[in-house]
Design an enzyme around this catalytic site. Structure first.
Site, PDB file in Angstrom:
ATOM      1  N   LYS A 173      11.310  -3.665   4.957  1.00 15.26           N
ATOM      2  CA  LYS A 173      10.491  -3.723   6.178  1.00 15.26           C
ATOM      3  C   LYS A 173      10.924  -4.875   7.069  1.00 15.26           C
ATOM      4  CE  LYS A 173       6.525  -4.357   4.310  1.00 15.26           C
ATOM      5  NZ  LYS A 173       7.144  -4.658   2.998  1.00 15.26           N
TER       6      LYS A 173
ATOM      7  N   LYS B 167       4.499 -13.487   1.432  1.00 16.60           N
ATOM      8  CA  LYS B 167       5.815 -14.073   1.171  1.00 16.60           C
ATOM      9  C   LYS B 167       6.365 -14.762   2.406  1.00 16.60           C
ATOM     10  CE  LYS B 167       8.176 -10.480  -0.151  1.00 16.60           C
ATOM     11  NZ  LYS B 167       7.223  -9.414   0.190  1.00 16.60           N
TER      12      LYS B 167
ATOM     13  N   LYS C 272       6.661  -0.371   0.590  1.00 22.41           N
ATOM     14  CA  LYS C 272       6.708  -1.064  -0.697  1.00 22.41           C
ATOM     15  C   LYS C 272       7.425  -2.409  -0.539  1.00 22.41           C
ATOM     16  CE  LYS C 272       8.749  -0.478  -5.309  1.00 22.41           C
ATOM     17  NZ  LYS C 272       9.711  -1.594  -5.179  1.00 22.41           N
TER      18      LYS C 272
ATOM     19  N   ASP D   4       1.953  -1.801  -0.840  1.00 23.90           N
ATOM     20  CA  ASP D   4       1.563  -1.605  -2.234  1.00 23.90           C
ATOM     21  C   ASP D   4       0.543  -2.632  -2.694  1.00 23.90           C
ATOM     22  OD1 ASP D   4       3.455  -3.574  -1.951  1.00 23.90           O
ATOM     23  OD2 ASP D   4       4.796  -2.840  -3.505  1.00 23.90           O
TER      24      ASP D   4
END
Length: 339
Positions: A54, A80, A49, A168
């Site tokens: 991560k 991102k 998620k 996700d």
């Protein structure tokens, strides 16, 4: 040394090496544990998620693996573009997509040194992605890997290639490693909260779905991040039948160091032993077939008072939907007078 990864392009001449890869792919690696790996390079996709940690996990894991003498390539596949930020002390890494666009406008070719950078023995790059509302992130991932091919991806010599993917986001590009057998195994990052385990469970479902279509990617295990000891993530791993590779505690020192872009995956850190053990577990963990849970099964891992236990679905009526506009309507049904 040729990088052990299937060709992403359709058509073209298949080399003897590529043909051997295809023959190997017929083996169900998730149902057997080989005594020795069948290929030199382990390509591992990490899913979780957004915001679950991560990037923190991968930056420190890759740094520790490099300290252990491994050749490691870390590829950020999150729009991102924050996978490499911690590794590079907060510095933004030029992404492959934005660099390619700029070079193309200038009539120039992208070179390795334009997009790949190194620190502490780790080689790292970011694929990048479009700005919000300006394109599909999944297509950006596909385009990024096409550019990697042009840069010689199949000929690179690494012990580990770590791919950081959002778990996700469900559009096709983010499922590339699973859908196209680009990785040998998947590692999940989750915590003791329902939403992160919901995502982890979805990835398990995706792995099983593509295995039924002939894929060979399996799940190597779960990394529990921000572990508060409540046990839900460990219970999830047991329920879907995957191992826990590491439990990274919820600790203020880790939070501060992560926020300040400090590497803790090093022998000089008090957390070095944790990441050294994680590196060893990642290296030897075989890909297995998870048994994804139903929604109700996932909820049962948590205390009912936290998940709305006892809620009953009450069907809405036409009058409910019309609200103040609701009014009785004459029926067209013929009603006979009774004698």
């Amino acid at each position: 040394m040729t990088l052990d990864i299937p060709n992403l392009k359709d058509g073209g001449t298949i080399s003897d090496f590529d043909q051997r890869l295809r023959e190997e792919a017929h083996e169900d690696l998730a149902d057997i544990i080989a005594e020795e790996p069948t290929s030199k390079t382990q390509i591992i996709a990490i899913y979780g998620k957004g915001g679950i940690g991560k990037s923190f996990t991968l930056a420190n894991l890759s740094h520790m693996m490099a300290e252990q003498g491994k050749r490691v390539l870390l590829i950020g596949c999150d729009p991102k573009s924050d996978t490499t930020s911690l590794l590079f002390g907060g510095k933004a890494c030029p992404t492959i997509i934005e660099t390619s666009t700029r070079k193309k406008l200038a009539g120039e070719e992208v070179a390795i040194g334009d997009v790949c950078f190194k620190r502490g023995g780790v080689f790292a790059m970011e694929l990048g992605g479009p700005e919000v509302g300006r394109g599909c992130g999944g297509r950006g991932i596909i385009h990024g890997f096409e550019l990697l091919e042009k840069l010689g991806f199949h000929d690179w010599d690494f012990d580990y290639v770590l791919l950081d993917f959002l778990g996700d986001v469900v559009c096709g590009g983010f499922g590339l490693p699973i859908a196209r057998d680009m990785a040998q195994k998947v590692i999940l990052v989750g915590s003791n909260d329902l939403q992160s385990l919901y995502v982890a469970n979805n990835v398990c479902s995706a792995v099983e779905y593509f295995r039924k279509l002939g894929g060979n990617v399996g799940v190597a295990g779960l990394v529990i991040n921000k572990d508060d000891g409540s046990g839900e993530a460990e219970a999830f791993a047991k329920a879907v039948d995957i191992p826990v590779l590491a439990s990274i505690p919820q600790d203020d020192d880790l939070r501060k160091k992560s926020a300040n872009y400090q590497i803790v995956g090093t022998a000089q850190s008090q957390w070095g032993a944790l990441f050294a053990a994680l590196g060893e577990n990642v290296a030897v963990a075989p890909p297995v077939r998870p048994e994804a849970l139903s929604q109700d099964g996932l909820l049962e891992l948590f205390d009912g008072s936290e998940t709305g236990e006892g809620v009953v679905l009450e069907p809405a009526t036409d009058e409910d939907m019309r609200g103040k506009n609701a009014e009785p309507r004459e029926s067209l049904e013929v009603v006979y007078d009774t004698v």
